[in-house]
Design an enzyme around this catalytic site. Structure first.
Site, PDB file in Angstrom:
ATOM      1  N   ASP A  67       0.984  -1.400  -0.053  1.00 22.02           N
ATOM      2  CA  ASP A  67       0.049   0.044   0.228  1.00 22.02           C
ATOM      3  C   ASP A  67       0.917   1.178   0.113  1.00 22.02           C
ATOM      4  OD1 ASP A  67       0.797  -0.172   2.735  1.00 22.02           O
ATOM      5  OD2 ASP A  67      -0.964  -1.375   3.364  1.00 22.02           O
ATOM      6  N   ASP A 136      -8.957  -3.608  14.028  1.00 22.76           N
ATOM      7  CA  ASP A 136     -10.164  -3.757  13.457  1.00 22.76           C
ATOM      8  C   ASP A 136     -10.159  -4.901  12.645  1.00 22.76           C
ATOM      9  OD1 ASP A 136      -8.874  -2.619  11.482  1.00 22.76           O
ATOM     10  OD2 ASP A 136     -10.274  -0.705  11.318  1.00 22.76           O
ATOM     11  N   HIS A 138      -8.188  -5.233   9.757  1.00 22.96           N
ATOM     12  CA  HIS A 138      -7.751  -4.729   8.370  1.00 22.96           C
ATOM     13  C   HIS A 138      -6.680  -5.405   7.929  1.00 22.96           C
ATOM     14  CE1 HIS A 138      -5.582  -1.172  10.080  1.00 22.96           C
ATOM     15  NE2 HIS A 138      -4.831  -1.785   9.277  1.00 22.96           N
ATOM     16  N   GLU A 143     -10.226  -1.692   4.754  1.00 21.93           N
ATOM     17  CA  GLU A 143     -11.047  -1.310   6.238  1.00 21.93           C
ATOM     18  C   GLU A 143     -12.136  -2.452   6.361  1.00 21.93           C
ATOM     19  OE1 GLU A 143      -9.549   0.273   8.485  1.00 21.93           O
ATOM     20  OE2 GLU A 143      -8.395   1.959   7.753  1.00 21.93           O
TER      21      GLU A 143
END
Length: 260
Positions: A67, A136, A138, A143
Site C-alpha cells: 500500500d 479492527d 484490516h 478497512e
C-alpha cells in the site's frame, strides 16, 4: 489456514525469515510482498542478519509494496516507498530497480491503481505476501466492510487507523486520509500469505479472523479462503484463540519437510 504460535515477536521474525530464505533458495528471483509498520520489523532484521552472515543471497529477489499513502511525496520519510527502501531494500543490499509500488502522487489515482495490478500480474504474481493486521481486522488498508473481491484501489482511512499510524508522524493532522492499497482480491492472488501479529492488542482481531466467520466486517478473515495461508502469532496475540492448544499440537507434529 495454518496457525503457528511462537513465544515472542523475535521468534516469529526468525520463523518467517527462514521461510523466505527457503523460498529464495528455490526461486532466487521470487517477488516478495512486504508490509510496513512495527510488526514486521523482526522479520526484516532476521533477513538482514542472514545477508550479513552470508547465509542468504537475496540479490535477485524482487520487492513489492502492499500500500501507499495518497498525496505524500515519494521521498517523504513516512511514505511507504521510503519506509520499504529504508527497512527492507537497503538492509538486504538490493537496489531500487528490484522494487515496485503504486504511485500515490499520480494525477489519475485510479489509473495508478489499475496500473499496479497489471504490473504485479506482469511480474508473474507475488510469491509470498507478508501481512500485518489492524486492531479492527484490516489487512493492507482494506478497512472493515471492504469487498472480499476488491482490487487495488483508493481507500479512506478510518479514524482508528489514522490514530494507530499517528505515532509515525509529528501529529495526527499530518496523517493522510487516503491510501492506495492492494485489494483483498489482489492480496489473495499471492501464492503464499503470511500474517504476523504480536501483542495483546491484536488478540481479538486474530481470533475473529482465524476462528470467526469469513466476513467483510473482518477483512483478514478472507485468509480462510486461501489455499496456503499462514498466521504467525506470539503468545499475547494468541490469547483469545479457543483452539490455541490444537494449533500448538498440530504445529509440533508437523513434518519438517513441509516447511512453513
Amino acid at each position: 489456514m495454518e496457525v503457528v504460535i511462537v513465544p515472542d515477536a523475535k521468534a516469529g521474525g526468525e520463523l518467517i525469515a527462514e521461510a523466505i530464505a527457503a523460498l529464495l533458495s528455490r526461486k532466487p528471483d521470487a517477488l516478495l510482498g512486504v508490509a510496513t509498520g512495527s510488526t514486521p520489523l523482526p522479520v526484516y532484521d532476521a533477513l538482514a542478519a542472514r545477508v550479513r552472515s552470508g547465509a542468504l543471497d537475496p540479490s535477485r529477489a524482487r520487492i513489492c509494496q502492499l500500500d501507499e499513502y495518497v498525496g505524500l511525496p515519494a521521498d517523504h520519510p513516512e511514505s511507504y516507498r521510503s519506509t520499504v527502501l529504508r527497512e527492507v531494500v537497503q538492509p538486504l543490499g538490493l537496489t531500487e530497480s528490484s522494487f515496485m509500488g503504486p504511485d500515490g502522487n499520480a494525477e489519475d489515482v485510479q489509473g495508478a491503481c489499475d496500473a499496479y495490478d497489471r504490473a504485479l500480474a506482469g511480474a508473474g504474481g507475488v510469491d509470498l505476501q507478508l501481512l500485518g493486521i489492524g486492531t479492527d481486522g484490516h489487512i493492507g488498508f482494506n478497512e472493515p466492510c471492504s469487498s472480499l473481491a476488491s482490487r487495488t484501489r483508493i481507500k479512506t482511512l478510518t479514524d482508528q487507523t489514522r490514530q494507530d499510524n499517528a505515532r509515525f508522524f509529528d501529529s495526527i493532522d499530518e496523517v493522510p486520509h487516503h491510501v492506495i492499497t492492494q485489494g483483498i482480491g489482489t492480496i489473495l492472488e499471492a501464492r503464499h500469505l503470511v500474517l504476523l501479529a504480536t501483542g495483546a492488542g491484536k488478540a481479538e482481531a486474530v481470533a475473529r479472523s482465524v476462528e470467526g466467520p469469513v466476513s467483510a466486517l473482518v477483512p483478514a478473515s478472507a485468509l480462510q479462503l486461501h489455499p496456503h495461508a499462514t498466521v504467525v502469532v506470539d503468545e499475547a496475540a494468541a490469547s483469545e484463540l479457543k483452539l490455541a492448544d490444537y494449533f500448538r499440537a498440530t504445529y509440533a507434529a508437523k513434518p519438517a519437510w513441509q516447511g512453513l
